[in-house]
Design a protein around this motif. Structure first.
Motif, mmCIF file in Angstrom:
data_model
loop_
_atom_site.group_PDB
_atom_site.id
_atom_site.type_symbol
_atom_site.label_atom_id
_atom_site.label_comp_id
_atom_site.label_asym_id
_atom_site.label_seq_id
_atom_site.Cartn_x
_atom_site.Cartn_y
_atom_site.Cartn_z
ATOM 1 N N SER A 129 0.856 -1.027 -0.421
ATOM 2 C CA SER A 129 0.237 0.229 -0.222
ATOM 3 C C SER A 129 0.638 1.345 0.579
ATOM 4 O O SER A 129 0.851 2.529 -0.417
ATOM 5 C CB SER A 129 -1.172 -0.211 1.352
ATOM 6 N N TRP A 130 1.947 1.083 0.629
ATOM 7 C CA TRP A 130 2.600 2.780 0.947
ATOM 8 C C TRP A 130 3.814 2.524 -0.307
ATOM 9 O O TRP A 130 3.500 4.171 -1.048
ATOM 10 C CB TRP A 130 4.011 2.026 2.085
ATOM 11 N N MET A 131 3.757 1.152 -0.809
ATOM 12 C CA MET A 131 4.801 1.520 -2.376
ATOM 13 C C MET A 131 4.830 1.660 -3.113
ATOM 14 O O MET A 131 3.968 2.651 -3.898
ATOM 15 C CB MET A 131 4.924 -0.062 -2.833
ATOM 16 N N LYS A 190 4.862 -4.736 -9.963
ATOM 17 C CA LYS A 190 4.730 -5.704 -9.451
ATOM 18 C C LYS A 190 6.270 -6.666 -10.701
ATOM 19 O O LYS A 190 6.475 -6.938 -10.774
ATOM 20 C CB LYS A 190 3.963 -6.350 -10.971
ATOM 21 N N LYS A 191 6.714 -5.313 -11.753
ATOM 22 C CA LYS A 191 7.661 -5.513 -12.986
ATOM 23 C C LYS A 191 9.032 -4.920 -12.125
ATOM 24 O O LYS A 191 9.995 -5.875 -11.768
ATOM 25 C CB LYS A 191 7.502 -4.310 -13.746
ATOM 26 N N LEU A 192 9.029 -4.372 -10.952
ATOM 27 C CA LEU A 192 9.958 -3.805 -9.600
ATOM 28 C C LEU A 192 10.610 -5.267 -9.422
ATOM 29 O O LEU A 192 11.293 -5.467 -9.045
ATOM 30 C CB LEU A 192 9.759 -2.512 -9.378
ATOM 31 N N LYS A 193 8.864 -5.528 -8.813
ATOM 32 C CA LYS A 193 9.272 -6.883 -7.748
ATOM 33 C C LYS A 193 9.824 -7.812 -8.756
ATOM 34 O O LYS A 193 10.467 -9.441 -7.874
ATOM 35 C CB LYS A 193 8.156 -7.462 -7.176
ATOM 36 N N THR A 194 9.502 -8.247 -9.883
ATOM 37 C CA THR A 194 10.093 -9.013 -10.684
ATOM 38 C C THR A 194 11.487 -9.209 -10.784
ATOM 39 O O THR A 194 12.443 -9.385 -10.760
ATOM 40 C CB THR A 194 9.281 -9.097 -11.423
ATOM 41 N N LEU A 234 5.465 9.994 -9.500
ATOM 42 C CA LEU A 234 5.533 9.069 -11.221
ATOM 43 C C LEU A 234 4.055 9.524 -11.658
ATOM 44 O O LEU A 234 3.870 9.061 -13.473
ATOM 45 C CB LEU A 234 5.425 8.183 -11.204
ATOM 46 N N GLY A 235 2.788 9.968 -11.069
ATOM 47 C CA GLY A 235 1.738 10.893 -12.017
ATOM 48 C C GLY A 235 0.793 9.479 -12.103
ATOM 49 O O GLY A 235 0.577 9.530 -13.132
ATOM 50 N N LEU A 236 0.986 8.224 -11.208
ATOM 51 C CA LEU A 236 0.099 6.714 -11.985
ATOM 52 C C LEU A 236 -0.941 6.881 -11.469
ATOM 53 O O LEU A 236 -0.760 7.460 -10.262
ATOM 54 C CB LEU A 236 1.540 5.950 -12.110
ATOM 55 N N ASN A 237 -1.910 6.158 -11.792
ATOM 56 C CA ASN A 237 -2.854 6.136 -11.456
ATOM 57 C C ASN A 237 -2.692 4.617 -10.557
ATOM 58 O O ASN A 237 -1.916 3.515 -10.865
ATOM 59 C CB ASN A 237 -3.995 5.676 -12.542
ATOM 60 N N GLU A 238 -4.272 3.944 -10.037
ATOM 61 C CA GLU A 238 -3.910 3.021 -9.389
ATOM 62 C C GLU A 238 -3.655 1.359 -10.229
ATOM 63 O O GLU A 238 -2.352 0.883 -9.322
ATOM 64 C CB GLU A 238 -4.897 2.327 -8.049
ATOM 65 N N THR A 239 -3.963 1.291 -11.241
ATOM 66 C CA THR A 239 -3.455 0.250 -12.272
ATOM 67 C C THR A 239 -2.162 -0.019 -12.917
ATOM 68 O O THR A 239 -1.593 -0.799 -12.456
ATOM 69 C CB THR A 239 -4.798 0.136 -13.540
ATOM 70 N N GLU A 274 0.286 -0.277 -9.850
ATOM 71 C CA GLU A 274 0.466 -1.983 -9.409
ATOM 72 C C GLU A 274 1.572 -2.909 -10.428
ATOM 73 O O GLU A 274 1.825 -3.613 -9.735
ATOM 74 C CB GLU A 274 -1.181 -2.674 -9.344
ATOM 75 N N LYS A 275 0.885 -2.215 -11.973
ATOM 76 C CA LYS A 275 1.569 -3.036 -12.821
ATOM 77 C C LYS A 275 3.414 -3.022 -12.678
ATOM 78 O O LYS A 275 4.240 -3.354 -12.443
ATOM 79 C CB LYS A 275 1.347 -2.722 -13.974
#
Length: 169
Positions: free
Chosen positions: A6-8, A28-32, A16-21, A24-25
């Motif tokens: 939630s914090w991330m 996910k890439k960062l964790k990958t 970065l001015g990103l929406n929620e979706t 999340e993407k």
């Protein structure tokens, strides 16, 4: 180890001015990418970082801010933000500066000017000058000329208390 999702997601969205979706993407890439990288994990993006939003967040979230030279690089400065004596973030920055030097009667006059508004003046006398002094009117005249050539207010030279620091090498 990553902080809570939630914090991330909040930080990615804000910085970065990103929406929620999209946040999340990105997470996910960062964790990958994380298992293949040692130390810091990074991921390139074409998004622009919203620096004012990050700085405002750190300011609002901290209970103490310390500004000073970077621990590892004295040419850079940093604001360190703390909450309950725990560092929550930092911003490292460079303050552009310049030094103007003039030699007069073998003495080196320096004026340091930074974009932060700092102006510092000093004089270095040549080796073998121990015990010698420069008359006050002489060094103030040299600094007045230098200030005038730089477009700085000449009257400020007369407001400054100049201190003598003896040194023998």
């Amino acid at each position: 180890m990553f902080p809570d999702d939630s914090w991330m997601l909040k930080m990615l969205g804000m910085s970065l001015g990103l929406n929620e979706t999209d946040s999340e993407k990105f997470l996910k890439k960062l964790k990958t990418e994380a298992p293949d990288q040692k130390g810091f994990v990074s991921l390139a993006t074409n998004e622009n970082v919203d620096f004012p939003a990050i700085y405002a967040y750190l300011n609002q979230s901290s209970t103490k801010t310390v500004t000073g030279p970077d621990t590892w690089n004295e040419d850079k400065y940093e604001d360190k933000f703390y909450r309950n004596n725990k560092k929550i973030g930092y911003v490292r920055f460079v303050i552009p500066e310049t030094t103007i030097t003039r030699i007069h009667n073998s003495n080196k006059y320096n004026i340091y000017v930074s974009s932060s508004g700092l102006v510092r003046a000093d004089i270095s006398m040549p080796a073998g000058s121990a015990g010698k002094e420069i008359p006050e009117e002489e060094y103030r005249t040299v600094f007045r000329e230098m200030f005038e050539n730089l477009g700085l207010p000449v009257e400020k030279v007369d407001e400054v208390e100049l201190n003598y620091g003896a040194s023998i090498w």
